[in-house]
Write an enzyme that holds these catalytic residues in place. Structure first.
Site, PDB file in Angstrom:
ATOM      1  CB  SER A 154      -0.869   0.024   1.259  1.00  0.00           C
ATOM      2  OG  SER A 154      -1.473   1.298   1.411  1.00  0.00           O
ATOM      3  CE1 TYR A 167      -3.971  -2.252   5.016  1.00  0.00           C
ATOM      4  CE2 TYR A 167      -3.332  -0.015   4.454  1.00  0.00           C
ATOM      5  CZ  TYR A 167      -3.737  -1.281   4.060  1.00  0.00           C
ATOM      6  OH  TYR A 167      -3.884  -1.575   2.722  1.00  0.00           O
TER       7      TYR A 167
HETATM    8  N1  LIG Z   1      -8.386  -0.977  -2.290  1.00  0.00           N
HETATM    9  C1  LIG Z   1      -7.359  -0.169  -2.086  1.00  0.00           C
HETATM   10  O1  LIG Z   1      -7.431   1.039  -2.368  1.00  0.00           O
HETATM   11  C2  LIG Z   1      -6.079  -0.702  -1.515  1.00  0.00           C
HETATM   12  C3  LIG Z   1      -5.052   0.229  -1.292  1.00  0.00           C
HETATM   13  C4  LIG Z   1      -3.860  -0.230  -0.791  1.00  0.00           C
HETATM   14  C5  LIG Z   1      -3.657  -1.567  -0.557  1.00  0.00           C
HETATM   15  N2  LIG Z   1      -4.679  -2.451  -0.762  1.00  0.00           N
HETATM   16  C6  LIG Z   1      -4.417  -3.870  -0.472  1.00  0.00           C
HETATM   17  O2  LIG Z   1      -4.983  -4.668  -1.478  1.00  0.00           O
HETATM   18  C7  LIG Z   1      -5.248  -5.970  -0.955  1.00  0.00           C
HETATM   19  C8  LIG Z   1      -6.659  -6.388  -1.358  1.00  0.00           C
HETATM   20  O3  LIG Z   1      -7.610  -5.555  -0.722  1.00  0.00           O
HETATM   21  P1  LIG Z   1      -8.942  -5.032  -1.442  1.00  0.00           P
HETATM   22  O4  LIG Z   1      -8.879  -3.565  -1.485  1.00  0.00           O
HETATM   23  O5  LIG Z   1      -9.157  -5.776  -2.691  1.00  0.00           O
HETATM   24  O6  LIG Z   1     -10.042  -5.386  -0.322  1.00  0.00           O
HETATM   25  P2  LIG Z   1     -11.092  -6.602  -0.230  1.00  0.00           P
HETATM   26  O7  LIG Z   1     -12.051  -6.542  -1.337  1.00  0.00           O
HETATM   27  O8  LIG Z   1     -11.593  -6.524   1.163  1.00  0.00           O
HETATM   28  O9  LIG Z   1     -10.210  -7.900  -0.448  1.00  0.00           O
HETATM   29  C9  LIG Z   1      -9.461  -8.511   0.577  1.00  0.00           C
HETATM   30  C10 LIG Z   1      -9.271  -9.956   0.212  1.00  0.00           C
HETATM   31  O10 LIG Z   1      -8.458 -10.555   1.222  1.00  0.00           O
HETATM   32  C11 LIG Z   1      -9.096 -11.759   1.639  1.00  0.00           C
HETATM   33  N3  LIG Z   1      -8.796 -12.063   3.023  1.00  0.00           N
HETATM   34  C12 LIG Z   1      -8.891 -11.251   4.106  1.00  0.00           C
HETATM   35  N4  LIG Z   1      -8.603 -11.938   5.215  1.00  0.00           N
HETATM   36  C13 LIG Z   1      -8.332 -13.216   4.834  1.00  0.00           C
HETATM   37  C14 LIG Z   1      -7.999 -14.406   5.527  1.00  0.00           C
HETATM   38  N5  LIG Z   1      -7.893 -14.445   6.877  1.00  0.00           N
HETATM   39  N6  LIG Z   1      -7.788 -15.539   4.817  1.00  0.00           N
HETATM   40  C15 LIG Z   1      -7.925 -15.539   3.469  1.00  0.00           C
HETATM   41  N7  LIG Z   1      -8.238 -14.441   2.750  1.00  0.00           N
HETATM   42  C16 LIG Z   1      -8.447 -13.300   3.440  1.00  0.00           C
HETATM   43  C17 LIG Z   1     -10.590 -11.491   1.459  1.00  0.00           C
HETATM   44  O11 LIG Z   1     -11.275 -12.728   1.280  1.00  0.00           O
HETATM   45  P3  LIG Z   1     -12.298 -13.374   2.329  1.00  0.00           P
HETATM   46  O12 LIG Z   1     -12.977 -12.247   3.044  1.00  0.00           O
HETATM   47  O13 LIG Z   1     -13.207 -14.185   1.457  1.00  0.00           O
HETATM   48  O14 LIG Z   1     -11.456 -14.212   3.214  1.00  0.00           O
HETATM   49  C18 LIG Z   1     -10.593 -10.715   0.162  1.00  0.00           C
HETATM   50  O15 LIG Z   1     -10.606 -11.574  -0.945  1.00  0.00           O
HETATM   51  C19 LIG Z   1      -5.044  -5.873   0.558  1.00  0.00           C
HETATM   52  O16 LIG Z   1      -3.776  -6.410   0.886  1.00  0.00           O
HETATM   53  C20 LIG Z   1      -5.062  -4.379   0.812  1.00  0.00           C
HETATM   54  O17 LIG Z   1      -4.330  -4.012   1.952  1.00  0.00           O
HETATM   55  C21 LIG Z   1      -5.883  -2.043  -1.233  1.00  0.00           C
END
Ligand SMILES: NC(=O)c1ccc[n+]([C@@H]2O[C@H](COP(=O)([O-])OP(=O)(O)OC[C@H]3O[C@@H](n4cnc5c(N)ncnc54)[C@H](OP(=O)(O)O)[C@@H]3O)[C@@H](O)[C@H]2O)c1
Length: 289
Positions: A154, A167
């Site tokens: 991130s 975070y």
């Molecule tokens: N969106 C942004 O702007 C942004 C910015 C910076 C970084 N990120 C990073 O991008 C990555 C994806 O996030 P996202 O934005 O796409 O959010 P999201 O839609 O909430 O996706 C998170 C994913 O992680 C999985 N996950 C969470 N806990 C888990 C566990 N204990 N075991 C297995 N899977 C798990 C969730 O699946 P389940 O709930 O089905 O387990 C889901 O598929 C993260 O690492 C986040 O920090 C996102």
């Protein structure tokens, strides 16, 4: 290492995922789901995983339209004792692994002194320990196949945004791990690629998950699909770190040039943002109720 030697280590051509076996963790929604579909469209055999089986099935259905051999596993990656067995299963079911994308992660928007002990543990387990353990479990397989490991970090890793201290610490930790891994593999003479993609703000469920303060971001969010080009770009360049959107890459050098001024600027900016939103500034630790 000279600049020329570094250049020689970089891949000269864009990364082509066709025929590669790729595991994308946390692919039941958001960036992971977008990445899984985007890689399958380009010919990769994709493994998707997460805890929500119904959501995984929906993603797998989209993925299999392009890549019928793709697979899905329901797994809780916070269960560290189960990681080695999960890694073995992935390699067996996919018939090998070329690329691991450590994407699964959770947010935690909280003022620094308000984090509960259990959520500090949870954030560090899912965002740091789990991807490190999974990487270790799959490193031999990836190295044998001259593969790649990608961490989805991130911009918080580099920019100290407000209301996200733990975070940010988790994303900085995984970034430091990736850099250390790259060095250690280089010392060992391995050509395995190690990369970190640092997203800014992309539209996903991350911003609406319960048990988090509301987001203070005023950055225009990008479509989650932007992650596909960003990951392919960093894999093709051979660079360790990439940002999405790309302009975020300009900010860490500004911070490095004047860290104290940068942090003071973050305070002033956030107080202005709270004012704009009509939200009172947080109460300092020890202020009581
Ligand atoms: N969106 C942004 O702007 C942004 C910015 C910076 C970084 N990120 C990073 O991008 C990555 C994806 O996030 P996202 O934005 O796409 O959010 P999201 O839609 O909430 O996706 C998170 C994913 O992680 C999985 N996950 C969470 N806990 C888990 C566990 N204990 N075991 C297995 N899977 C798990 C969730 O699946 P389940 O709930 O089905 O387990 C889901 O598929 C993260 O690492 C986040 O920090 C996102």
């Amino acid at each position: 290492m000279s600049e020329t030697e570094v250049e020689q280590r970089r891949e000269p051509t864009p990364f082509d995922p066709a025929g590669r076996r790729v595991l994308v963790t946390g692919s039941s929604s958001g960036l992971g789901a977008a990445l899984a579909v985007g890689l399958a469209e380009r010919g990769a055999v994709v493994g998707v995983c997460g805890r929500r089986t119904d959501r995984l099935e929906a993603v797998l259905e989209l993925v299999r339209r392009h890549s019928p051999d793709s697979r899905a596993w329901t797994v809780d990656l916070a269960d560290l004792d189960g990681i080695d067995a999960f890694a073995r299963r992935v390699v067996e079911d996919l018939g090998g692994l070329d690329v691991l994308v450590n994407n699964a992660g959770i947010p935690k928007r909280r003022w620094a002194w308000e984090h509960r002990p259990d959520e500090i543990t949870q954030v560090l387990r899912i965002n740091v320990e789990s991807p490190i353990r999974l990487t270790q479990a799959l490193l031999g397989e990836l190295d044998r196949r001259d593969g790649h490991v990608v961490f989805i970090g991130s911009v918080a890793a580099r920019l100290s945004p407000p209301n996200e201290a733990v975070y940010s610490a988790s994303k900085a930790a995984v970034t430091a791990y990736a850099e250390g891994l790259r060095v250690d593999l280089g010392v060992a003479g391995s050509s395995l690629g190690v990369h970190v993609v640092q997203p800014g703000v992309l539209t996903t469920e991350l911003f609406t998950l319960p048990d988090n303060d509301p987001s203070l971001s005023d950055v225009e969010p990008l479509d989650a699909g932007e992650i596909v080009g960003a990951v392919l770009g960093v894999l093709g360049s051979g660079r360790v770190e990439g940002f999405v959107p790309g302009w975020f890459a300009d900010l860490p050098p500004v911070k490095a040039g004047d860290p104290d001024g940068f942090l003071e600027g973050a305070v002033a900016y956030t107080r202005g943002r709270l004012d704009e939103l009509g939200v009172d500034p947080p109460r300092p630790p020890g202020a009581g109720d």
